[in-house]
Design a protein around this motif. Structure first.
Motif, PDB file in Angstrom:
ATOM      1  N   ALA A  21      66.234   2.524 -38.997  1.00 29.43           N
ATOM      2  CA  ALA A  21      67.497   2.759 -39.168  1.00 29.43           C
ATOM      3  C   ALA A  21      68.313   1.636 -39.160  1.00 29.43           C
ATOM      4  O   ALA A  21      67.776   0.803 -38.220  1.00 29.43           O
ATOM      5  CB  ALA A  21      68.118   3.693 -38.366  1.00 29.43           C
ATOM      6  N   ARG A  22      69.450   1.299 -39.751  1.00 30.02           N
ATOM      7  CA  ARG A  22      70.237   0.299 -39.352  1.00 30.02           C
ATOM      8  C   ARG A  22      71.017   0.527 -38.037  1.00 30.02           C
ATOM      9  O   ARG A  22      71.326  -0.158 -37.216  1.00 30.02           O
ATOM     10  CB  ARG A  22      71.266   0.136 -40.458  1.00 30.02           C
ATOM     11  CG  ARG A  22      70.509  -0.368 -41.825  1.00 30.02           C
ATOM     12  CD  ARG A  22      71.472  -0.755 -42.884  1.00 30.02           C
ATOM     13  NE  ARG A  22      70.745  -1.326 -43.949  1.00 30.02           N
ATOM     14  CZ  ARG A  22      70.219  -2.550 -44.285  1.00 30.02           C
ATOM     15  NH1 ARG A  22      70.433  -3.474 -43.254  1.00 30.02           N
ATOM     16  NH2 ARG A  22      69.560  -2.912 -45.089  1.00 30.02           N
ATOM     17  N   ASP A  24      70.810   4.022 -35.618  1.00 31.59           N
ATOM     18  CA  ASP A  24      70.415   5.510 -34.781  1.00 31.59           C
ATOM     19  C   ASP A  24      70.815   5.569 -33.380  1.00 31.59           C
ATOM     20  O   ASP A  24      69.844   5.253 -32.552  1.00 31.59           O
ATOM     21  CB  ASP A  24      68.896   5.567 -35.189  1.00 31.59           C
ATOM     22  CG  ASP A  24      68.508   6.835 -35.165  1.00 31.59           C
ATOM     23  OD1 ASP A  24      69.359   7.810 -34.438  1.00 31.59           O
ATOM     24  OD2 ASP A  24      67.239   7.239 -35.210  1.00 31.59           O
ATOM     25  N   CYS A  42      75.549   8.428 -34.479  1.00 34.55           N
ATOM     26  CA  CYS A  42      75.593   7.493 -35.898  1.00 34.55           C
ATOM     27  C   CYS A  42      74.256   7.057 -36.275  1.00 34.55           C
ATOM     28  O   CYS A  42      73.409   6.941 -35.581  1.00 34.55           O
ATOM     29  CB  CYS A  42      76.460   6.015 -35.267  1.00 34.55           C
ATOM     30  SG  CYS A  42      77.912   6.278 -34.960  1.00 34.55           S
ATOM     31  N   VAL A  44      72.328   5.642 -39.874  1.00 33.57           N
ATOM     32  CA  VAL A  44      72.434   4.913 -41.249  1.00 33.57           C
ATOM     33  C   VAL A  44      70.782   4.421 -41.385  1.00 33.57           C
ATOM     34  O   VAL A  44      70.521   3.538 -40.730  1.00 33.57           O
ATOM     35  CB  VAL A  44      73.355   3.797 -41.457  1.00 33.57           C
ATOM     36  CG1 VAL A  44      73.173   3.126 -42.830  1.00 33.57           C
ATOM     37  CG2 VAL A  44      74.828   4.517 -41.376  1.00 33.57           C
ATOM     38  N   GLU A  45      70.216   5.205 -42.457  1.00 34.63           N
ATOM     39  CA  GLU A  45      68.767   4.677 -42.668  1.00 34.63           C
ATOM     40  C   GLU A  45      68.933   3.372 -43.331  1.00 34.63           C
ATOM     41  O   GLU A  45      69.775   2.744 -44.085  1.00 34.63           O
ATOM     42  CB  GLU A  45      68.422   5.676 -43.621  1.00 34.63           C
ATOM     43  CG  GLU A  45      66.761   5.349 -44.183  1.00 34.63           C
ATOM     44  CD  GLU A  45      66.324   6.465 -45.122  1.00 34.63           C
ATOM     45  OE1 GLU A  45      65.036   6.548 -45.483  1.00 34.63           O
ATOM     46  OE2 GLU A  45      67.313   7.048 -45.890  1.00 34.63           O
ATOM     47  N   ASP A  46      67.885   2.369 -43.092  1.00 33.21           N
ATOM     48  CA  ASP A  46      67.443   1.104 -43.766  1.00 33.21           C
ATOM     49  C   ASP A  46      66.630   1.566 -44.902  1.00 33.21           C
ATOM     50  O   ASP A  46      65.659   1.856 -44.597  1.00 33.21           O
ATOM     51  CB  ASP A  46      67.032   0.156 -42.496  1.00 33.21           C
ATOM     52  CG  ASP A  46      66.761  -1.207 -42.900  1.00 33.21           C
ATOM     53  OD1 ASP A  46      66.853  -1.413 -44.266  1.00 33.21           O
ATOM     54  OD2 ASP A  46      66.265  -1.915 -42.225  1.00 33.21           O
ATOM     55  N   ILE A  60      72.515   9.008 -44.103  1.00 30.28           N
ATOM     56  CA  ILE A  60      73.733   8.865 -43.310  1.00 30.28           C
ATOM     57  C   ILE A  60      74.264   9.995 -42.487  1.00 30.28           C
ATOM     58  O   ILE A  60      74.507  11.074 -43.143  1.00 30.28           O
ATOM     59  CB  ILE A  60      74.756   8.023 -44.224  1.00 30.28           C
ATOM     60  CG1 ILE A  60      74.437   6.991 -44.934  1.00 30.28           C
ATOM     61  CG2 ILE A  60      75.873   7.777 -43.448  1.00 30.28           C
ATOM     62  CD1 ILE A  60      75.414   6.510 -46.062  1.00 30.28           C
TER      63      ILE A  60
END
Length: 116
Positions: A21-22, A24, A42, A44-46, A60
């Motif tokens: 993840a960008r 996590d 928070c 946001v998957e990478d 997300i």
């Protein structure tokens, strides 16, 4: 000073959960003596490794919780317009928090002067 970064640690209130993840993180919103379970989550998957496949939106998640309730905000990236709206929404939240903090500082100063 960069050699010191190897000794840097995340605060105990931040928990990183994933390497795919960008971001996590779950961050506690209160100091330990006031903690009743409030947090912000928070994620946001990478999707770097699957860049050739189209139609796969990153996962997300944005969750905000107090001691009793929680809300989830949607941030879509399924189209350029949705991505623009997601960034707009994030900026609106950031700006609102800055204004809220500024007002809170003023009221805290006033309360301190009153001796409350």
């Amino acid at each position: 000073m960069s050699y010191l970064l190897q000794y840097a640690r995340r605060p105990a209130s931040i928990v990183r959960r994933s390497r795919t993840a960008r971001i996590d993180e779950t961050t506690l919103l209160n100091q330990p003596d006031f903690d009743g379970g409030a947090f912000v989550r928070c994620f946001v998957e990478d999707t770097t490794s699957r860049w050739r496949r189209r139609g796969l939106d990153p996962r997300i998640r944005f969750e905000l919780a107090d001691c009793v309730n929680s809300i989830y905000l949607e941030f879509g990236l399924h189209s350029p317009e949705a991505g623009e709206n997601a960034l707009f929404k994030a900026n609106v939240l950031i700006n609102a928090l800055h204004r809220f903090r500024d007002a809170l500082v003023e009221e805290a100063d006033l309360a301190a002067r009153r001796g409350s």
